[in-house]
Design an enzyme around this catalytic site. Structure first.
Site, mmCIF file in Angstrom:
data_model
loop_
_atom_site.group_PDB
_atom_site.id
_atom_site.type_symbol
_atom_site.label_atom_id
_atom_site.label_comp_id
_atom_site.label_asym_id
_atom_site.label_seq_id
_atom_site.Cartn_x
_atom_site.Cartn_y
_atom_site.Cartn_z
ATOM 1 N N LYS A 188 0.847 -1.191 0.000
ATOM 2 C CA LYS A 188 0.000 0.000 0.000
ATOM 3 C C LYS A 188 0.881 1.238 0.000
ATOM 4 C CE LYS A 188 -2.601 1.480 3.595
ATOM 5 N NZ LYS A 188 -3.769 1.628 4.487
ATOM 6 N N GLY A 227 -6.382 7.815 15.860
ATOM 7 C CA GLY A 227 -5.940 8.959 15.074
ATOM 8 C C GLY A 227 -4.454 9.240 15.084
ATOM 9 N N ASP A 260 -1.292 8.276 14.475
ATOM 10 C CA ASP A 260 -0.563 7.195 13.823
ATOM 11 C C ASP A 260 0.775 7.641 13.258
ATOM 12 O OD1 ASP A 260 -1.544 8.824 11.891
ATOM 13 O OD2 ASP A 260 -2.308 7.235 10.600
#
Length: 312
Positions: free
Chosen positions: A66, A212, A214
């Protein structure tokens, strides 16, 4: 050779909230058992604007990469915070199998991990739950909760956004941020620029899924508040360097033995909540094995869908 291309809408059509939840749960267990493998995400930064992240994983007959962004200032420019692509390949032949929109994959697996952690580590008998932050990932978390029979309250600094998400999914709008943060289970899905839980704010029996923060410099909870809770994370290597736990590690307040990975709890190899008075915190940094779970689930549905194809 041609491969299916999943747009945002196609990903959400292919993978239901229930399918995402089950797939991410199985991925956590497979990762704990060493059957699915990943490396910690690689950050390519352009702060203060944002960062790029490369996330590889392999397992279940597939390999994934990704390439995704996080640019918190983009909404003010009319652009999404998260963009990117997920590339899925066959791990036995190396052949490309699918290309998927990264933002929708991220939203599904973030929501699944948040709700899975709340279900696993929260108090029993359907506690009241709140979602703080109604961006793309927060909205998907609300949808995930509703799909599992829960009616969350929601809060966002943007009044129009919180009301839109509540109306869209049949949730309720909290009367204030403090009201939302006082719920039995709280999922925080904010940019991580502002601390939501200050020192002394957590209450006995509460569970919080911190989704949130991260990356470096982000926080949704005061560092010293970590010492008041039983701590869980998605992956220690990532969380100790780029999640909520990183600040506690840097301050010398916690070490590896103080934190349990959620996969170990789901696999029955570690204890979760010990009693109703425990405060439990789940630090999520987002794992490539979760993305792999969603991509595999989407691929299974590709033969039933009329998808554009990439000719190679």
């Amino acid at each position: 050779m041609s491969v299916p291309v999943f747009s945002r809408d196609a990903v959400l059509e292919a993978v239901s909230p229930q399918d995402a939840y089950a797939a991410v749960r199985n991925a956590f267990i497979a990762h704990h058992r060493g059957e699915w493998v990943m490396q910690p995400k690689i950050y390519v930064t352009n702060y203060p604007a944002g960062d790029f992240r490369a996330m590889p994983a392999i397992g279940g007959g597939h390999a994934l990469l990704k390439w995704v962004t996080s640019f918190p200032g983009n909404p003010a420019l009319g652009l999404p915070t998260v963009t990117g692509l997920v590339v899925l390949s066959n791990s036995e032949t190396g052949q490309l199998e699918a290309v998927l929109d990264a933002a929708s994959v991220t939203a599904l697996r973030t929501a699944a991990a948040a709700v899975l952690a709340a279900d696993t580590l929260g108090v029993e008998n359907g506690p009241s739950v709140a979602v703080v932050g109604c961006g793309v990932n927060g909205a998907e978390t609300v949808r995930m909760l509703v799909a599992h029979g829960r009616t969350p309250v929601v809060w966002d600094a943007d009044e129009a956004r919180r009301r839109f998400v509540a109306d869209q999914f049949g949730a309720e709008v909290a009367g204030s941020l403090d009201e939302a943060l006082a719920r039995d289970a709280v999922v925080t899905v904010t940019p991580g620029r502002d601390v939501l839980f200050s020192e002394g704010s957590l209450r006995p029996g509460q569970h919080v899924s911190l989704m949130g923060a991260d990356g470096p410099g982000k926080a949704e909870i005061a560092t010293r508040e970590l010492g008041r809770a039983r701590l869980f994370c998605d992956d220690w290597e990532q969380a100790s360097h780029g999640g909520e736990l990183a600040a506690g590690v840097a301050a010398g307040l916690l070490a590896r033995d103080d934190v349990t990975e959620l996969g170990a709890v789901l696999a029955g190899a570690a204890e979760g909540r010990a009693d109703g008075e425990d405060v439990t915190l789940f630090d999520s940094t987002g794992l490539a094995i979760q993305d792999l779970a969603i991509a595999r689930a989407a691929l299974l549905r590709s033969v039933e869908m009329d998808l554009p194809r990439l000719e190679l």
